[in-house]
Design a protein around this motif. Sequence first.
Motif, PDB file in Angstrom:
ATOM      1  N   ALA A 148      61.663  74.027  79.882  1.00 46.35           N
ATOM      2  CA  ALA A 148      62.736  73.218  79.586  1.00 46.35           C
ATOM      3  C   ALA A 148      63.585  73.820  78.460  1.00 46.35           C
ATOM      4  O   ALA A 148      65.088  73.655  78.538  1.00 46.35           O
ATOM      5  CB  ALA A 148      62.244  71.864  79.491  1.00 46.35           C
ATOM      6  N   ARG A 149      62.985  74.065  77.559  1.00 48.27           N
ATOM      7  CA  ARG A 149      63.581  74.605  76.079  1.00 48.27           C
ATOM      8  C   ARG A 149      64.406  75.861  76.449  1.00 48.27           C
ATOM      9  O   ARG A 149      65.588  76.186  75.838  1.00 48.27           O
ATOM     10  CB  ARG A 149      62.354  74.666  74.975  1.00 48.27           C
ATOM     11  N   ARG A 150      63.951  76.487  77.163  1.00 50.56           N
ATOM     12  CA  ARG A 150      64.696  77.867  77.549  1.00 50.56           C
ATOM     13  C   ARG A 150      65.651  77.502  77.971  1.00 50.56           C
ATOM     14  O   ARG A 150      66.676  77.984  77.954  1.00 50.56           O
ATOM     15  CB  ARG A 150      63.702  79.065  78.216  1.00 50.56           C
ATOM     16  N   ILE A 151      65.760  76.481  79.153  1.00 47.92           N
ATOM     17  CA  ILE A 151      66.927  76.204  80.170  1.00 47.92           C
ATOM     18  C   ILE A 151      67.916  76.005  79.175  1.00 47.92           C
ATOM     19  O   ILE A 151      69.155  76.020  79.182  1.00 47.92           O
ATOM     20  CB  ILE A 151      66.525  75.434  81.252  1.00 47.92           C
ATOM     21  N   ILE A 152      67.586  74.718  78.475  1.00 48.09           N
ATOM     22  CA  ILE A 152      68.631  74.001  77.446  1.00 48.09           C
ATOM     23  C   ILE A 152      69.156  75.167  76.274  1.00 48.09           C
ATOM     24  O   ILE A 152      70.271  75.083  76.389  1.00 48.09           O
ATOM     25  CB  ILE A 152      67.902  72.952  76.588  1.00 48.09           C
ATOM     26  N   THR A 153      68.388  76.283  75.959  1.00 49.29           N
ATOM     27  CA  THR A 153      68.592  77.120  75.103  1.00 49.29           C
ATOM     28  C   THR A 153      69.880  78.121  75.581  1.00 49.29           C
ATOM     29  O   THR A 153      70.984  78.247  75.155  1.00 49.29           O
ATOM     30  CB  THR A 153      67.520  77.879  74.446  1.00 49.29           C
ATOM     31  N   ILE A 154      69.515  78.456  76.922  1.00 48.59           N
ATOM     32  CA  ILE A 154      70.373  79.397  77.677  1.00 48.59           C
ATOM     33  C   ILE A 154      71.689  78.438  78.045  1.00 48.59           C
ATOM     34  O   ILE A 154      72.928  79.201  78.003  1.00 48.59           O
ATOM     35  CB  ILE A 154      69.662  79.981  79.015  1.00 48.59           C
ATOM     36  N   ALA A 155      71.630  77.437  78.521  1.00 43.77           N
ATOM     37  CA  ALA A 155      72.724  76.408  78.929  1.00 43.77           C
ATOM     38  C   ALA A 155      73.671  76.535  77.487  1.00 43.77           C
ATOM     39  O   ALA A 155      74.833  76.442  77.746  1.00 43.77           O
ATOM     40  CB  ALA A 155      72.437  74.957  79.433  1.00 43.77           C
ATOM     41  N   LEU A 156      73.115  76.081  76.231  1.00 43.02           N
ATOM     42  CA  LEU A 156      73.765  76.229  74.918  1.00 43.02           C
ATOM     43  C   LEU A 156      74.381  77.306  74.805  1.00 43.02           C
ATOM     44  O   LEU A 156      75.826  77.376  74.516  1.00 43.02           O
ATOM     45  CB  LEU A 156      72.954  75.760  74.016  1.00 43.02           C
ATOM     46  N   ALA A 157      73.851  78.551  74.978  1.00 42.68           N
ATOM     47  CA  ALA A 157      74.502  79.907  74.805  1.00 42.68           C
ATOM     48  C   ALA A 157      75.636  80.013  75.768  1.00 42.68           C
ATOM     49  O   ALA A 157      76.722  80.534  75.354  1.00 42.68           O
ATOM     50  CB  ALA A 157      73.298  80.932  74.998  1.00 42.68           C
ATOM     51  N   VAL A 158      75.633  79.596  77.016  1.00 42.66           N
ATOM     52  CA  VAL A 158      76.781  79.823  77.924  1.00 42.66           C
ATOM     53  C   VAL A 158      78.110  78.896  77.356  1.00 42.66           C
ATOM     54  O   VAL A 158      79.135  79.400  77.489  1.00 42.66           O
ATOM     55  CB  VAL A 158      76.344  79.433  79.417  1.00 42.66           C
ATOM     56  N   VAL A 159      77.652  77.761  77.046  1.00 44.60           N
ATOM     57  CA  VAL A 159      78.815  76.894  76.679  1.00 44.60           C
ATOM     58  C   VAL A 159      79.406  77.707  75.229  1.00 44.60           C
ATOM     59  O   VAL A 159      80.712  77.376  75.090  1.00 44.60           O
ATOM     60  CB  VAL A 159      78.178  75.588  76.195  1.00 44.60           C
ATOM     61  N   VAL A 160      78.587  77.964  74.650  1.00 42.72           N
ATOM     62  CA  VAL A 160      78.860  78.714  73.125  1.00 42.72           C
ATOM     63  C   VAL A 160      79.798  79.917  73.435  1.00 42.72           C
ATOM     64  O   VAL A 160      80.918  79.766  73.143  1.00 42.72           O
ATOM     65  CB  VAL A 160      77.851  79.215  72.329  1.00 42.72           C
TER      66      VAL A 160
END
Length: 168
Positions: free
Chosen positions: A124-136
């Motif tokens: 879950a943390r990895r998915i959120i981190t990747i999603a945040l990076a895509v948004v960035v």
Amino acid sequence: MDYEFNGLPLHVLLVHFVVVVVPVAALCTLLAAAWPAARRRLGIVTPIIALGALISVPITTQAGEWLQARVGHTELVAAHAALGTTLLPWAVATFLVAALQWFWFRFVNAPDARFASRVPGRTARRIITIALAVVVVVLAIGSVATVVQIGESGVRAIWTGSFTQNPK
């Protein structure tokens, strides 16, 4: 408010700050998303820079509207003014994401984080981190591209010889 300093329209001065601070905020947010060492060194500085961008954009826009009321109306000036209003949503989003990203890596996704138990599971943390990076990445590209478009339209409005001042 009088947007003039020593006879020079403030928009001309403020725009230089915006042209620098918006891309720097985007770059710092990208670095924080992709590079843990940069993230640790930048820390709270990234959201602070993004806040500076957020504060400067509406002030610069208002100074531009003040200047627009004092120069001759041309299609190029109108196009620049219309584009100028499109930067604020990018600045708001960049600030919010920079602050969220700082909070995420400082208080949630660190081994000794205060709120680490709120997001159970490594996946879950990895998915959120990747999603945040895509948004960035999307925000960085969008905000920098918008700054370039606005700046290019402003340069066209000034340097094509169609920028005239109304006598008062």
